[in-house]
Write a protein that holds these residues in place. Structure first.
Motif, short mmCIF file in Angstrom:
data_model
loop_
_atom_site.label_atom_id
_atom_site.label_comp_id
_atom_site.label_asym_id
_atom_site.label_seq_id
_atom_site.Cartn_x
_atom_site.Cartn_y
_atom_site.Cartn_z
N VAL A 1 -89.15 -64.36 41.14
CA VAL A 1 -89.63 -63.35 41.57
C VAL A 1 -90.59 -62.90 39.85
O VAL A 1 -89.96 -63.24 39.04
CB VAL A 1 -89.25 -62.05 41.99
N VAL A 2 -92.04 -62.27 40.17
CA VAL A 2 -92.17 -61.58 39.16
C VAL A 2 -92.25 -60.10 38.98
O VAL A 2 -92.61 -59.43 40.07
CB VAL A 2 -94.11 -62.47 38.89
N ILE B 1 -95.18 -58.69 31.91
CA ILE B 1 -93.74 -59.02 32.75
C ILE B 1 -93.26 -59.91 32.63
O ILE B 1 -93.11 -60.18 31.72
CB ILE B 1 -94.81 -59.57 33.96
N GLN B 2 -92.36 -60.16 33.85
CA GLN B 2 -91.27 -60.56 33.30
C GLN B 2 -91.09 -61.41 34.46
O GLN B 2 -90.76 -61.88 35.83
CB GLN B 2 -89.70 -60.16 33.45
N ALA B 3 -90.84 -63.14 34.03
CA ALA B 3 -90.10 -63.96 35.81
C ALA B 3 -88.75 -64.20 35.32
O ALA B 3 -87.96 -64.06 34.84
CB ALA B 3 -91.24 -65.38 35.58
N ILE B 4 -87.81 -63.63 37.09
CA ILE B 4 -86.95 -63.49 36.71
C ILE B 4 -86.01 -64.96 38.33
O ILE B 4 -87.08 -64.39 39.31
CB ILE B 4 -86.23 -62.34 37.30
N SER B 5 -85.45 -65.53 37.55
CA SER B 5 -84.93 -66.64 38.94
C SER B 5 -83.85 -66.40 38.42
O SER B 5 -82.41 -66.00 37.67
CB SER B 5 -84.94 -67.75 38.38
N GLY B 6 -83.30 -66.61 39.96
CA GLY B 6 -81.61 -66.86 40.38
C GLY B 6 -81.28 -67.71 40.01
O GLY B 6 -82.23 -68.30 41.14
N ILE B 7 -80.66 -68.24 40.27
CA ILE B 7 -79.98 -70.06 40.60
C ILE B 7 -78.54 -69.71 40.46
O ILE B 7 -77.64 -69.29 40.21
CB ILE B 7 -80.05 -70.75 39.36
N THR B 8 -77.42 -70.63 41.90
CA THR B 8 -76.48 -70.73 42.07
C THR B 8 -76.90 -72.37 42.02
O THR B 8 -76.91 -73.00 42.88
CB THR B 8 -76.91 -70.28 43.67
N VAL B 9 -75.16 -72.65 41.55
CA VAL B 9 -74.71 -73.91 42.02
C VAL B 9 -73.23 -74.32 42.67
O VAL B 9 -72.41 -73.77 42.51
CB VAL B 9 -74.44 -74.50 40.80
N MET B 10 -73.43 -75.00 43.61
CA MET B 10 -72.12 -74.76 44.19
C MET B 10 -71.86 -76.24 44.92
O MET B 10 -72.59 -77.32 44.84
CB MET B 10 -72.37 -73.87 46.00
N ASP B 11 -70.48 -76.76 45.21
CA ASP B 11 -69.97 -77.59 45.66
C ASP B 11 -69.40 -77.92 46.82
O ASP B 11 -68.17 -76.57 47.06
CB ASP B 11 -68.59 -77.99 45.20
N VAL B 12 -69.87 -78.36 47.98
CA VAL B 12 -69.23 -77.93 49.06
C VAL B 12 -67.91 -78.34 48.93
O VAL B 12 -67.05 -77.46 50.24
CB VAL B 12 -70.31 -78.60 50.28
N ALA B 13 -67.50 -79.26 49.12
CA ALA B 13 -65.98 -79.68 49.08
C ALA B 13 -65.36 -78.81 48.64
O ALA B 13 -64.13 -79.17 49.56
CB ALA B 13 -66.26 -81.11 48.37
N ILE C 1 -71.34 -71.22 41.14
CA ILE C 1 -71.73 -69.89 40.33
C ILE C 1 -73.03 -69.70 40.22
O ILE C 1 -73.71 -70.89 40.23
CB ILE C 1 -71.81 -71.04 38.78
N THR C 2 -73.45 -68.25 39.86
CA THR C 2 -74.65 -68.34 40.28
C THR C 2 -75.26 -66.65 38.64
O THR C 2 -74.45 -66.30 38.63
CB THR C 2 -74.85 -66.91 41.15
N GLU C 3 -76.21 -67.65 38.65
CA GLU C 3 -76.32 -66.99 36.94
C GLU C 3 -78.14 -66.36 37.35
O GLU C 3 -78.77 -67.14 38.48
CB GLU C 3 -76.20 -67.45 36.24
N HIS C 4 -78.74 -65.79 36.33
CA HIS C 4 -80.00 -65.53 36.31
C HIS C 4 -80.38 -65.87 34.86
O HIS C 4 -79.81 -65.96 34.45
CB HIS C 4 -80.70 -64.09 37.06
N GLU C 5 -81.85 -65.55 34.97
CA GLU C 5 -82.59 -66.11 33.69
C GLU C 5 -83.72 -65.35 33.42
O GLU C 5 -84.55 -65.66 35.02
CB GLU C 5 -82.88 -67.61 33.93
N VAL C 6 -83.96 -65.07 32.31
CA VAL C 6 -85.24 -63.80 32.11
C VAL C 6 -86.63 -64.58 31.52
O VAL C 6 -85.79 -64.67 30.34
CB VAL C 6 -84.60 -62.33 31.91
N THR C 7 -87.99 -64.50 31.44
CA THR C 7 -89.05 -65.24 30.62
C THR C 7 -89.63 -64.06 30.76
O THR C 7 -90.29 -62.78 31.77
CB THR C 7 -89.43 -66.92 31.10
N SER D 1 -95.76 -66.52 26.14
CA SER D 1 -94.72 -66.33 26.67
C SER D 1 -92.93 -66.60 25.54
O SER D 1 -93.73 -67.15 25.27
CB SER D 1 -93.99 -67.25 27.69
N GLU D 2 -92.01 -66.21 26.40
CA GLU D 2 -91.01 -65.98 25.44
C GLU D 2 -89.65 -66.20 26.20
O GLU D 2 -89.85 -65.37 27.18
CB GLU D 2 -90.74 -64.58 24.84
#
Length: 197
Positions: A72-73, A101-113, A118-124, A165-166
């Motif tokens: 999201v922005v 403004i900020q760009a914020i991403s949520g990211i999830t990596v999941m092992d189905v088996a 793990i879920t984290e977020h990044e801000v730019t 951007s930073e």
């Protein structure tokens, strides 16, 4: 060898993941319907959406490492979604011109088996240029505002809307590659080893 699944319909995310690990992943589009949840902060919201997308796709799979993301922005604490039309895009861009403004991403990596997740977020941080109304109209006429959070695409002509951007540039495009690479390492995937299919 680990099977990697991208839970996204976004062409931009596919291109970025291809850049990171090569064309060795499958795309499975999540049917999860994103809605704004009033009591969540923007960072919590994108992490929630990324988790729900991953869970939705995991229900269709027996194995694999799922990668899902939501971006999201944000301006002045408000989430700037995807514009519904040209007038809405103009309203967003006028509000953000000359502002940080900020760009914020949520990211999830999941092992189905194993169910490991793990879920984290990044801000730019992004500083938008000053823009006249006619400049904004011309940018909207490019068609780039359609379907874009915050009504601009930094990887296209929208690059000229951004003074500076930073943080992670790729986060603004939709997939924070540095953070994702660190997360994948926790699942035994080193992007330099090419140990996925």
């Amino acid at each position: 060898m680990k099977k990697v699944i991208l839970a996204s319909a976004s062409q931009r995310r596919s291109e970025l993941l291809n850049m990171l690990i090569g064309p060795v992943f499958e795309v499975v589009i999540s049917s999860y319907d994103e809605k704004t949840i009033a009591d969540l902060t923007p960072a919590d919201l994108v992490m929630y959406h990324s988790r729900e997308k991953a869970a939705d796709v995991a229900g269709k799979m027996e194995e694999g490492i799922i990668i899902s993301a939501d971006t999201v922005v944000v301006y002045d604490g408000d989430v700037m979604g995807k514009p519904v039309d040209a007038a809405d895009a103009a309203k967003m861009l006028k509000k953000m011109r000359g502002k940080k403004i900020q760009a914020i991403s949520g990211i999830t990596v999941m092992d189905v088996a194993t169910g490991k997740q793990i879920t984290e977020h990044e801000v730019t941080d992004i500083w938008m240029r000053e823009m006249s109304d006619s400049f904004i109209r011309k940018y909207i006429d490019t068609g780039e505002t359609e379907g874009k959070a915050g009504a601009f695409a930094i990887q296209g002509k929208g690059a000229i809307l951004v003074e500076r951007s930073e943080g992670d540039f790729y986060n603004v495009v939709g997939l924070p590659l540095f953070r994702l690479s660190k997360m994948l390492e926790k699942f035994g995937i080193n992007v330099l080893d090419n140990n996925c299919y």
